[in-house]
Write a protein that holds these residues in place. Structure first.
Motif, PDB file in Angstrom:
ATOM      1  N   LYS A 153       0.829  -1.207   0.000  1.00 21.04           N
ATOM      2  CA  LYS A 153       0.000   0.000   0.000  1.00 21.04           C
ATOM      3  C   LYS A 153       0.860   1.252   0.000  1.00 21.04           C
ATOM      4  O   LYS A 153       0.430   2.318  -0.457  1.00 21.04           O
ATOM      5  N   ASN A 154       2.080   1.154   0.506  1.00 19.51           N
ATOM      6  CA  ASN A 154       2.985   2.301   0.471  1.00 19.51           C
ATOM      7  C   ASN A 154       3.493   2.592  -0.933  1.00 19.51           C
ATOM      8  O   ASN A 154       4.038   3.672  -1.183  1.00 19.51           O
ATOM      9  N   ILE A 155       3.320   1.658  -1.843  1.00 14.62           N
ATOM     10  CA  ILE A 155       3.645   1.871  -3.246  1.00 14.62           C
ATOM     11  C   ILE A 155       2.429   2.407  -3.995  1.00 14.62           C
ATOM     12  O   ILE A 155       2.530   3.299  -4.831  1.00 14.62           O
ATOM     13  N   LEU A 156       1.259   1.867  -3.674  1.00 14.75           N
ATOM     14  CA  LEU A 156       0.031   2.233  -4.378  1.00 14.75           C
ATOM     15  C   LEU A 156      -0.532   3.582  -3.931  1.00 14.75           C
ATOM     16  O   LEU A 156      -1.156   4.285  -4.727  1.00 14.75           O
ATOM     17  N   LYS A 162      -3.926   7.404   5.859  1.00 14.50           N
ATOM     18  CA  LYS A 162      -5.163   8.179   5.773  1.00 14.50           C
ATOM     19  C   LYS A 162      -6.341   7.331   5.283  1.00 14.50           C
ATOM     20  O   LYS A 162      -7.496   7.726   5.449  1.00 14.50           O
ATOM     21  N   HIS A 163      -6.040   6.187   4.671  1.00 16.52           N
ATOM     22  CA  HIS A 163      -7.083   5.402   4.016  1.00 16.52           C
ATOM     23  C   HIS A 163      -7.231   3.991   4.588  1.00 16.52           C
ATOM     24  O   HIS A 163      -8.236   3.336   4.351  1.00 16.52           O
ATOM     25  N   GLU A 170      -9.628  -4.611   7.554  1.00 15.16           N
ATOM     26  CA  GLU A 170     -10.389  -5.692   6.929  1.00 15.16           C
ATOM     27  C   GLU A 170     -10.209  -5.699   5.418  1.00 15.16           C
ATOM     28  O   GLU A 170     -10.239  -6.762   4.787  1.00 15.16           O
ATOM     29  N   ILE A 171     -10.039  -4.539   4.818  1.00 17.53           N
ATOM     30  CA  ILE A 171      -9.810  -4.475   3.369  1.00 17.53           C
ATOM     31  C   ILE A 171      -8.511  -5.185   3.016  1.00 17.53           C
ATOM     32  O   ILE A 171      -8.443  -5.949   2.046  1.00 17.53           O
ATOM     33  N   ILE A 172      -7.471  -4.943   3.802  1.00 19.58           N
ATOM     34  CA  ILE A 172      -6.176  -5.595   3.565  1.00 19.58           C
ATOM     35  C   ILE A 172      -6.326  -7.108   3.661  1.00 19.58           C
ATOM     36  O   ILE A 172      -5.799  -7.857   2.825  1.00 19.58           O
ATOM     37  N   LYS A 173      -7.072  -7.571   4.648  1.00 16.15           N
ATOM     38  CA  LYS A 173      -7.255  -9.018   4.830  1.00 16.15           C
ATOM     39  C   LYS A 173      -8.027  -9.641   3.663  1.00 16.15           C
ATOM     40  O   LYS A 173      -7.654 -10.694   3.145  1.00 16.15           O
TER      41      LYS A 173
END
Length: 332
Positions: A153-156, A162-163, A170-173
């Motif tokens: 996510k640090n690339i995207l 903040k998001h 839960e989104i990451i999972k």
């Protein structure tokens, strides 16, 4: 909020939401690599006041079944989307593509130009990626754990905190579970996305695109280089570029209000003024920094491909980069 309908029709899987005002105007969204069409939903609520919204699922992604591994190919996807547009009989369609879907949308624009009014490509896959080790290496990132996904996510995203709420989000999972289920197919598609055949097709489609096209870039994008992509398109007809200064690869999430206003303005107006959405002074400073960074990476000038006597060597150099990247991928 009204829900989307999931529809299977004549071999196509897509999600649909009818306009709030019974309009005949349509938007079609083409998603990116290794995701589903749903990730764009939460950021486009205002579209539904003016447009019917279609989000097609590419085979091997989301709700679309994969009939054969040969479908895991950007060339197949471009024909698939074009055939869908023909099936629906769209007229004056607004076509939006993100990342891989952006490159596919440029291919589609050359196949069914008579049915498309405007094209909007958001941090799109494009031919300049083959000149950026950053772009090529980003393709090998298919996180197989929540820890790796959070790092990804640090690339995207420019400011992921903040998001997302971190590794326990839960989104990451859910994303990690989805990637694990489709990992084999995504690795096959990833290699197809690195082919020189695709480079050549994208290059031609970018230059031959007959449709007015808006190019949206993220200043901090570590997947699709902002500087290289802007430079690639700046002297080609039919393109206008807006850079989101506080975004990386997902401008519609990171600067949502600007994204919605910009897309609707471009889609609805023949006389679109790109200067309303850019900070020229800041952009000039940032572009100088971008080009300094790019110059530290191996690169080949675009016009070198126009010199016949250099073609073989350039192709070999690029193939070596791709082979090296494949070795990194195979070693995951």
């Amino acid at each position: 909020m009204r829900k989307f309908e999931l529809i299977n029709e004549n071999g196509f899987t897509f999600r649909y939401r009818k306009s709030n005002n019974n309009t005949t105007k349509n938007i079609l969204f083409v998603h990116g690599f290794a995701v589903t069409s749903e990730y764009h939903d939460d950021y486009v609520e205002k579209f539904f006041d003016e447009y019917n919204y279609y989000a097609i699922e590419l085979p091997g992604h989301g709700y679309a079944k994969l009939k054969h591994v040969s479908q895991l190919d950007p060339f197949f996807y471009a024909k698939y989307v074009s055939d869908f547009i023909k099936l629906k009989g769209f007229e004056d369609l607004v076509l939006i593509g993100h990342s891989m879907g952006g490159g596919i949308s440029l291919m589609v624009a050359n196949q069914v130009a008579n049915q498309i009014k405007k094209v909007i490509v958001v941090t799109p896959m494009n031919s300049s990626v083959w000149f950026s080790l950053k772009g090529l290496n980003s393709l090998k990132l298919l996180p197989d754990s929540v820890e790796k996904n959070w790092k990804y996510k640090n690339i995207l995203v420019h400011e992921p905190d903040k998001h997302y709420s971190g590794i326990e989000d839960e989104i990451i999972k859910r994303e990690t579970e989805y990637l694990s289920l489709h990992m084999k197919d995504f690795k096959i598609l990833r290699k197809k996305m690195m082919s020189l055949k695709l480079y050549s097709e994208l290059k031609d489609c970018e230059e031959d695109n007959p449709i007015k096209t808006l190019l949206i870039l993220g200043r901090h994008d570590r997947v699709i280089s902002c500087g290289s992509t802007k430079k690639r398109f700046e002297n080609i007809d039919n393109y206008q570029t807006v850079i989101f200064e506080n975004s990386a690869h997902l401008p519609f999430m990171e600067e949502n209000q600007k994204y919605v206003d910009l897309v609707l303005d471009f889609a609805n107006n023949d006389f679109f003024d790109v200067s309303n959405y850019s900070d020229d002074e800041n952009e000039m400073v940032q572009e100088n920094n971008d080009f300094k960074q790019e110059s530290q990476q191996p690169a080949v000038e675009y016009n070198a491909f126009e010199k016949q006597n250099e073609n073989d060597q350039i192709n070999q150099d690029n193939q070596n980069i791709i082979d090296e990247n494949n070795n990194l991928v195979d070693g995951e």
